[in-house]
Design an enzyme around this catalytic site. Structure first.
Site, PDB file in Angstrom:
ATOM      1  CG  HIS A  29      -0.284   0.284   2.525  1.00 12.78           C
ATOM      2  ND1 HIS A  29      -0.063   1.567   2.998  1.00 12.78           N
ATOM      3  CD2 HIS A  29       0.224  -0.548   3.466  1.00 12.78           C
ATOM      4  CE1 HIS A  29       0.530   1.499   4.171  1.00 12.78           C
ATOM      5  NE2 HIS A  29       0.734   0.235   4.474  1.00 12.78           N
ATOM      6  CB  CYS A  30       1.140   4.237  -1.840  1.00 13.20           C
ATOM      7  SG  CYS A  30      -0.429   4.527  -2.691  1.00 13.20           S
ATOM      8  CG  MET A  31       1.193   8.607   1.141  1.00 16.46           C
ATOM      9  SD  MET A  31       1.433   8.693   2.923  1.00 16.46           S
ATOM     10  CE  MET A  31       0.347  10.066   3.328  1.00 16.46           C
TER      11      MET A  31
END
Length: 504
Positions: A29-31
């Site tokens: 996942h990212c932000m």
């Protein structure tokens, strides 16, 4: 419902819609996005995923990306990983396999578009660069907020016994950021991460002040994150060469030694100086651009940022932001680029008023507007402005005017910057910093947002709809313009393959 139960319910709703645990190859996942590597993308039910309450949108790139928003994504990812592990443990059923002909029929067009648009060497390189820096964003945000709090307390003269401790917390990560960049770089390019970190650590070691290179005495930190990135990439290639030629019996001793020795010498007597010059040039150019170009530069940056994002080229800005933060304490580019989101908010408000009969689109705007105000633009972009066509263009006009406003004040000597990257919109307020006090900095940034909102609204309200577009969408029977899962990078990377823009 408890937060943990809500996050698990969201993860449980997503899993069968992406083909089940057996279809999941990788999870990250990212932000704002849950990024999944999938064995067979034809098993994904895009429309059902978009209907999950916590899902803001979906984007198809090199990974399948589900937009969940900041904060939520980390918690849902953790629950999703547990469910996938449980699913794999309870079933030995392999991932569904189709015939070669069936898979070819379903996936040929998708793969062709992806290969043409997303697998160019340049875009793959930019994606790798992003993968190095994105994991650092939470620390940059946390330390940036602490730095802002500490600056406020120092200016007010409060808690003088605590501020030195806060300064240490805020500065510790930035003092060693080169090490983390080196570690992530080696990991991303297929080397041993700790060796990349070890070579990059040379850059911040105080003892380099005793070394002369190119007739100059080196300074600890010279070259910064760019030097660390280059040093770690070099270390990866040296390590791979050693793995190929060093006898297996000696590999454990010789390979790490030669990797650090060769890469370290090149770093000390070459990369630190070169990267230091490049870093200085970046800072000088950014200052010159805004001090001389000012409003014009801000107008162009704010207006073209979203198209840049949709081409995947915005990833080249990540190391530039980080270099500016390392050098100056803040990046002057991010507040200007954040105006692109303000334009989207203003445009969405205009769409809401221009389509009073289309409750479906209005409902989408109501649900997506809070996220848009906080800088999460994907729901408004892919759910509203981009499918409609013209409103996306007029939203970019709003971003241009907001960027021009902030750029003008930079030209007049009031620098407005951010101490971290990642947040945007209202979420950027705690991270603001500048050269003329926090109050002035906040006022300029807030003014830029207001200009972006108003300009995006006015441009969209008066110029965002043709007669045919209004006739098509301003009817109660019409559903919201659907966004088809993108086959290129989306808001965070690449080209959107959303519904063909209407009425441009």
């Amino acid at each position: 419902m408890a937060t943990e139960d809500k996050n698990r319910a969201t993860a449980a709703a997503i899993l069968p819609l992406v083909g089940g645990a057996a279809n999941v190859e990788s999870i990250a996942h990212c932000m704002t996005r849950l990024r999944l590597g999938l064995h067979d993308r034809s098993l994904v039910d895009d429309e059902a995923l978009k209907a999950v309450p916590a899902v803001m949108g979906v984007v198809e790139d090199d990974t399948y990306q589900i937009v969940l928003g900041p904060g939520t994504v980390a918690r849902v990812t953790q629950e999703f990983e547990q469910l996938v592990e449980e699913g794999r443990a309870s079933s030995e059923t392999p991932a569904p396999v189709h015939t070669a002909e069936e898979l070819a029929d379903k996936g040929a067009a998708l793969k062709a578009r992806q290969k043409a648009k997303n697998s160019t060497p340049f875009k793959l390189f930019l994606r790798r660069i992003a993968n190095i820096f994105v994991p650092l964003i939470p620390a940059l945000i946390g330390c940036g907020i602490i730095a802002g709090l500490n600056g406020l307390l120092v200016n007010l003269g409060w808690l003088t016994s605590v501020t030195p401790a806060l300064a240490a917390m805020a500065s510790g990560f930035m003092a060693l950021i080169a090490v983390f960049v080196g570690y992530n770089t080696a990991k991303e390019f297929g080397g041993t991460p700790i060796l990349g970190g070890a070579v990059a650590a040379i850059i911040v070691f105080p003892g380099v002040a005793n070394i002369d290179a190119f007739g100059q005495t080196l300074a600890p930190g010279q070259g910064g994150v760019l030097g660390a990135l280059g040093a770690a990439v070099l270390a990866v290639y040296v390590e791979k060469w050693c793995r190929r030629w060093v006898p297996e019996a000696l590999d454990v001793l010789v390979t790490p030694t030669l990797t650090v020795l060769i890469s370290g010498l090149v770093t000390i007597f070459g990369l630190m100086y070169v990267a230091g010059e490049v870093s200085s040039a970046i800072g000088t150019f950014a200052d010159w651009l805004l001090s001389t170009g000012g409003a014009g530069a801000g107008f162009l940056l704010g207006g073209f940022f979203l198209p840049l994002v949709m081409l995947g080229l915005h990833q080249a800005l990540i190391p530039i932001h980080t270099t500016l933060i390392e050098q100056q304490g803040f990046t002057v580019l991010l507040p200007i680029l954040a105006m692109a989101g303000a334009g989207q908010v203003g445009a969405a408000a205009a769409v809401y008023l221009r389509l009073p009969r289309n409750e479906s689109i209005r409902r989408t705007i109501r649900s997506a507007m809070p996220a848009g105000l906080l800088g999460v633009g994907e729901p408004l972009i892919y759910g509203v402005s981009l499918p409609l066509g013209r409103p996306f263009i007029t939203a970019c006009v709003g971003g241009a005017f907001g960027g021009g406003f902030v750029g003008l004040f930079n030209q007049l000597g009031d620098s407005v910057g951010s101490t971290a990257i990642g947040p945007s919109g209202w979420a950027l307020f705690p991270l603001l910093d500048g050269n003329h006090g926090l109050g002035s900095t906040i006022a300029i940034y807030a003014g830029g947002l207001l200009v972006g909102y108003v300009a995006g609204f006015v441009a969209t309200y008066f110029f965002g709809f043709s007669k045919s577009l209004l006739a098509e969408f301003n009817v109660s029977q019409e559903p919201a313009p659907s966004t088809v899962a993108a086959t290129g990078p989306a808001a965070a990377s690449g080209d959107s393959q959303a519904k063909e823009p209407a009425g441009v």
